[in-house]
Design a protein around this motif. Structure first.
Motif, mmCIF file in Angstrom:
data_model
loop_
_atom_site.group_PDB
_atom_site.id
_atom_site.type_symbol
_atom_site.label_atom_id
_atom_site.label_comp_id
_atom_site.label_asym_id
_atom_site.label_seq_id
_atom_site.Cartn_x
_atom_site.Cartn_y
_atom_site.Cartn_z
ATOM 1 N N GLU A 1 -20.947 -9.667 -23.386
ATOM 2 C CA GLU A 1 -21.857 -10.804 -23.165
ATOM 3 C C GLU A 1 -21.339 -11.732 -22.069
ATOM 4 O O GLU A 1 -20.149 -11.992 -21.974
ATOM 5 C CB GLU A 1 -21.956 -11.584 -24.496
ATOM 6 N N ALA B 1 -21.329 -20.839 -16.757
ATOM 7 C CA ALA B 1 -20.629 -20.875 -15.480
ATOM 8 C C ALA B 1 -21.599 -20.915 -14.297
ATOM 9 O O ALA B 1 -21.261 -21.374 -13.221
ATOM 10 C CB ALA B 1 -19.697 -19.674 -15.344
ATOM 11 N N MET C 1 -14.039 -14.641 -33.405
ATOM 12 C CA MET C 1 -14.071 -16.109 -33.517
ATOM 13 C C MET C 1 -15.486 -16.656 -33.667
ATOM 14 O O MET C 1 -16.462 -15.976 -33.365
ATOM 15 C CB MET C 1 -13.388 -16.758 -32.313
ATOM 16 N N TRP D 1 -21.018 -27.223 -32.587
ATOM 17 C CA TRP D 1 -21.220 -26.724 -31.219
ATOM 18 C C TRP D 1 -22.702 -26.574 -30.908
ATOM 19 O O TRP D 1 -23.166 -26.892 -29.813
ATOM 20 C CB TRP D 1 -20.499 -25.383 -31.071
ATOM 21 N N MET E 1 -17.264 -25.839 -21.400
ATOM 22 C CA MET E 1 -16.971 -24.454 -20.996
ATOM 23 C C MET E 1 -16.337 -24.401 -19.612
ATOM 24 O O MET E 1 -15.577 -23.490 -19.305
ATOM 25 C CB MET E 1 -18.247 -23.592 -21.027
ATOM 26 N N HIS F 1 -12.767 -24.819 -20.221
ATOM 27 C CA HIS F 1 -12.282 -23.546 -20.791
ATOM 28 C C HIS F 1 -12.031 -22.530 -19.668
ATOM 29 O O HIS F 1 -10.974 -21.889 -19.611
ATOM 30 C CB HIS F 1 -13.332 -23.020 -21.779
ATOM 31 N N ARG G 1 -8.773 -19.299 -15.807
ATOM 32 C CA ARG G 1 -8.521 -18.872 -14.415
ATOM 33 C C ARG G 1 -7.044 -18.921 -14.058
ATOM 34 O O ARG G 1 -6.578 -18.192 -13.187
ATOM 35 C CB ARG G 1 -9.348 -19.714 -13.445
ATOM 36 N N ILE H 1 -15.378 -10.672 -23.401
ATOM 37 C CA ILE H 1 -15.995 -11.410 -24.504
ATOM 38 C C ILE H 1 -17.226 -10.626 -24.949
ATOM 39 O O ILE H 1 -18.083 -10.277 -24.135
ATOM 40 C CB ILE H 1 -16.391 -12.844 -24.062
ATOM 41 N N TRP I 1 -18.212 -14.002 -32.037
ATOM 42 C CA TRP I 1 -17.733 -13.309 -30.831
ATOM 43 C C TRP I 1 -16.499 -12.474 -31.164
ATOM 44 O O TRP I 1 -15.742 -12.812 -32.080
ATOM 45 C CB TRP I 1 -17.304 -14.297 -29.726
ATOM 46 N N VAL J 1 -13.084 -11.352 -29.166
ATOM 47 C CA VAL J 1 -12.301 -11.653 -27.964
ATOM 48 C C VAL J 1 -11.322 -10.498 -27.779
ATOM 49 O O VAL J 1 -10.519 -10.226 -28.671
ATOM 50 C CB VAL J 1 -11.519 -12.982 -28.133
ATOM 51 N N LEU K 1 -8.425 -9.152 -25.249
ATOM 52 C CA LEU K 1 -7.590 -9.490 -24.094
ATOM 53 C C LEU K 1 -6.688 -8.304 -23.764
ATOM 54 O O LEU K 1 -6.233 -7.594 -24.674
ATOM 55 C CB LEU K 1 -6.706 -10.715 -24.413
ATOM 56 N N LEU L 1 -1.619 -17.970 -23.228
ATOM 57 C CA LEU L 1 -3.032 -18.288 -22.989
ATOM 58 C C LEU L 1 -3.691 -18.855 -24.252
ATOM 59 O O LEU L 1 -4.342 -19.909 -24.207
ATOM 60 C CB LEU L 1 -3.779 -17.019 -22.537
ATOM 61 N N VAL L 2 -3.520 -18.179 -25.378
ATOM 62 C CA VAL L 2 -4.191 -18.621 -26.606
ATOM 63 C C VAL L 2 -3.665 -20.000 -27.010
ATOM 64 O O VAL L 2 -4.428 -20.883 -27.413
ATOM 65 C CB VAL L 2 -4.024 -17.567 -27.737
ATOM 66 N N MET M 1 -5.096 -22.651 -24.704
ATOM 67 C CA MET M 1 -6.514 -22.905 -25.016
ATOM 68 C C MET M 1 -6.693 -23.709 -26.305
ATOM 69 O O MET M 1 -7.686 -24.400 -26.466
ATOM 70 C CB MET M 1 -7.269 -21.588 -25.105
ATOM 71 N N PHE N 1 -11.006 -19.051 -35.900
ATOM 72 C CA PHE N 1 -10.498 -17.728 -35.507
ATOM 73 C C PHE N 1 -10.234 -16.823 -36.690
ATOM 74 O O PHE N 1 -9.790 -17.266 -37.736
ATOM 75 C CB PHE N 1 -9.218 -17.905 -34.680
HETATM 76 C C1 VOV Z 1 -8.431 -14.827 -19.579
HETATM 77 C C2 VOV Z 1 -9.042 -15.893 -19.212
HETATM 78 C C3 VOV Z 1 -10.391 -16.418 -19.542
HETATM 79 C C4 VOV Z 1 -11.332 -16.821 -18.616
HETATM 80 C C5 VOV Z 1 -11.179 -16.840 -17.104
HETATM 81 C C6 VOV Z 1 -12.495 -17.269 -19.353
HETATM 82 C C7 VOV Z 1 -13.633 -17.804 -18.747
HETATM 83 C C8 VOV Z 1 -14.822 -17.962 -19.458
HETATM 84 C C9 VOV Z 1 -16.074 -18.400 -18.852
HETATM 85 C C10 VOV Z 1 -16.236 -18.790 -17.384
HETATM 86 C C11 VOV Z 1 -17.034 -18.396 -19.826
HETATM 87 C C12 VOV Z 1 -18.512 -18.795 -19.692
HETATM 88 C C13 VOV Z 1 -19.311 -17.775 -18.973
HETATM 89 C C14 VOV Z 1 -19.193 -16.416 -19.562
HETATM 90 O O1 VOV Z 1 -18.429 -15.644 -18.959
HETATM 91 O O2 VOV Z 1 -19.796 -16.149 -20.598
HETATM 92 C C15 VOV Z 1 -16.392 -17.922 -21.035
HETATM 93 C C16 VOV Z 1 -17.060 -17.713 -22.239
HETATM 94 C C17 VOV Z 1 -16.372 -17.516 -23.431
HETATM 95 N N1 VOV Z 1 -15.011 -17.436 -23.626
HETATM 96 FE FE1 VOV Z 1 -13.620 -17.383 -22.180
HETATM 97 N N2 VOV Z 1 -12.269 -17.114 -20.710
HETATM 98 C C18 VOV Z 1 -10.997 -16.619 -20.877
HETATM 99 C C19 VOV Z 1 -10.326 -16.354 -22.068
HETATM 100 C C20 VOV Z 1 -10.901 -16.622 -23.299
HETATM 101 C C21 VOV Z 1 -10.188 -16.656 -24.560
HETATM 102 C C22 VOV Z 1 -8.705 -16.450 -24.729
HETATM 103 C C23 VOV Z 1 -11.093 -16.936 -25.549
HETATM 104 C C24 VOV Z 1 -10.802 -17.154 -27.021
HETATM 105 C C25 VOV Z 1 -10.698 -18.657 -27.301
HETATM 106 C C26 VOV Z 1 -9.393 -19.111 -27.832
HETATM 107 O O3 VOV Z 1 -9.168 -20.351 -27.870
HETATM 108 O O4 VOV Z 1 -8.558 -18.304 -28.247
HETATM 109 C C27 VOV Z 1 -12.379 -17.047 -24.937
HETATM 110 C C28 VOV Z 1 -13.553 -17.245 -25.629
HETATM 111 C C29 VOV Z 1 -14.780 -17.308 -24.975
HETATM 112 C C30 VOV Z 1 -16.034 -17.305 -25.662
HETATM 113 C C31 VOV Z 1 -16.202 -17.170 -27.181
HETATM 114 C C32 VOV Z 1 -17.036 -17.417 -24.723
HETATM 115 C C33 VOV Z 1 -18.553 -17.495 -24.996
HETATM 116 C C34 VOV Z 1 -18.828 -18.916 -25.348
HETATM 117 C C35 VOV Z 1 -20.267 -19.316 -25.525
HETATM 118 O O5 VOV Z 1 -20.474 -20.340 -26.215
HETATM 119 O O6 VOV Z 1 -21.164 -18.632 -25.024
HETATM 120 N N3 VOV Z 1 -12.235 -16.888 -23.571
HETATM 121 N N4 VOV Z 1 -15.046 -17.726 -20.795
#
Ligand code: VOV
Length: 252
Positions: free
Chosen positions: A109, A114, A150, A160, A172, A175, A180, A190, A201, A203, A205, A216-217, A220, A232
């Protein structure tokens, strides 16, 4: 009414976690084990054909700890294809030496946070090679995997789904900035699972240095999206298994 984020979906995903029944494996004779390994090889080799045809991607990792012994992560075009795969695995002789530990059904998904929260310019996003590659990714063969499911909270004070689009987009963005910072070190996939599985969702990695998962975790956790809204499930972490290293793991 609040505005749902627009999402794009790609391949369906099945994370199929299995454990090894070492008692049965060690009790089997050499010939039974050889047949089981041969069928496992043939099953794994079919994955290459699917990947070459761009109809999916597959990877397999051992799991460290007692939650499971290995995970097969399948990305395919339909739920039917995933179903066929798990059934096909259950039919090979090797499956008799495994038990089911956990599974997770979801779909790759991308949300429009973004993209500035807009619905786009009306063009087919799948024609954008960057988007298509993210929705139908070739799974990286990096040394380690980390998987966990999660949710985003729906509590009275921290809900949310009651935040407006602008606020969610802002959160976001932050996030994404943290994520990055791990470019080149951690690759994330994801997968959305609302309506498919017990969490919202998955996740997944991938990294060559497992320590980067923790970094990273942890980082975040201090970001508002995770600190305030993240919930989680269990974490699964492991090491890449190739045909050879799988066989090595099974060697007595
Ligand atoms: C490795 C790095 C990394 C990067 C660059 C990144 C970037 C991004 C972008 C730009 C976007 C939004 C656009 C899209 O791409 O959907 C997302 C989206 C998302 N993410 Fe993320 N995420 C990362 C990593 C990353 C982690 C480690 C987690 C777990 C959170 C944590 O605390 O353990 C996570 C979760 C999510 C989720 C559940 C979503 C969907 C959320 C929603 O409500 O729809 N994510 N994420």
């Amino acid at each position: 009414m609040n505005e749902a984020a627009l999402t794009l979906e790609g391949w369906y995903a099945l994370h199929d976690f299995r454990s090894l029944n070492w008692t049965a494996w060690t009790a089997a004779d050499d010939e039974e084990r050889a047949v089981a390994l041969e069928e496992l090889h043939a099953f794994m080799q079919e994955w290459d054909t699917v990947e070459e045809a761009k109809e999916g991607s597959t990877t397999v990792y051992s799991i460290v700890g007692q939650k499971a012994d290995f995970v097969m992560m399948f990305l395919r075009e339909s739920l039917e294809a995933l179903n066929q795969l798990e059934t096909a695995f259950n039919k090979i002789a090797f499956a008799q030496y495994t038990t089911k530990s956990y599974s997770y059904v979801s779909i790759v998904e991308l949300s429009n946070y973004a993209a500035g929260g807009s619905a786009g310019d009306g063009s087919d996003p799948m024609q954008n090679p960057h988007v298509a590659a993210r929705l139908k990714p070739v799974l990286p063969q990096m040394k380690h995997i980390c998987f966990y499911p999660m949710n985003k909270k729906r509590e009275l004070a921290d809900n949310w789904y009651m935040l407006d689009m602008e606020k969610r987009r802002e959160l976001m963005h932050s996030h994404g900035l943290i994520g990055r910072g791990y470019a080149g070190k951690v690759k994330q996939i994801i997968t959305g699972s609302v309506g498919f599985d017990d969490w919202e969702w998955g996740v997944t990695l991938f990294a060559d240095d497992a320590l980067q998962f923790k970094k990273l975790v942890y980082e975040m956790r201090f970001d508002e999206v995770s600190a305030r809204y993240g919930e989680f499930g269990p974490f699964y972490v492991g090491n890449l298994l190739t045909l050879d290293s799988f066989e090595e793991l099974l060697k007595l």
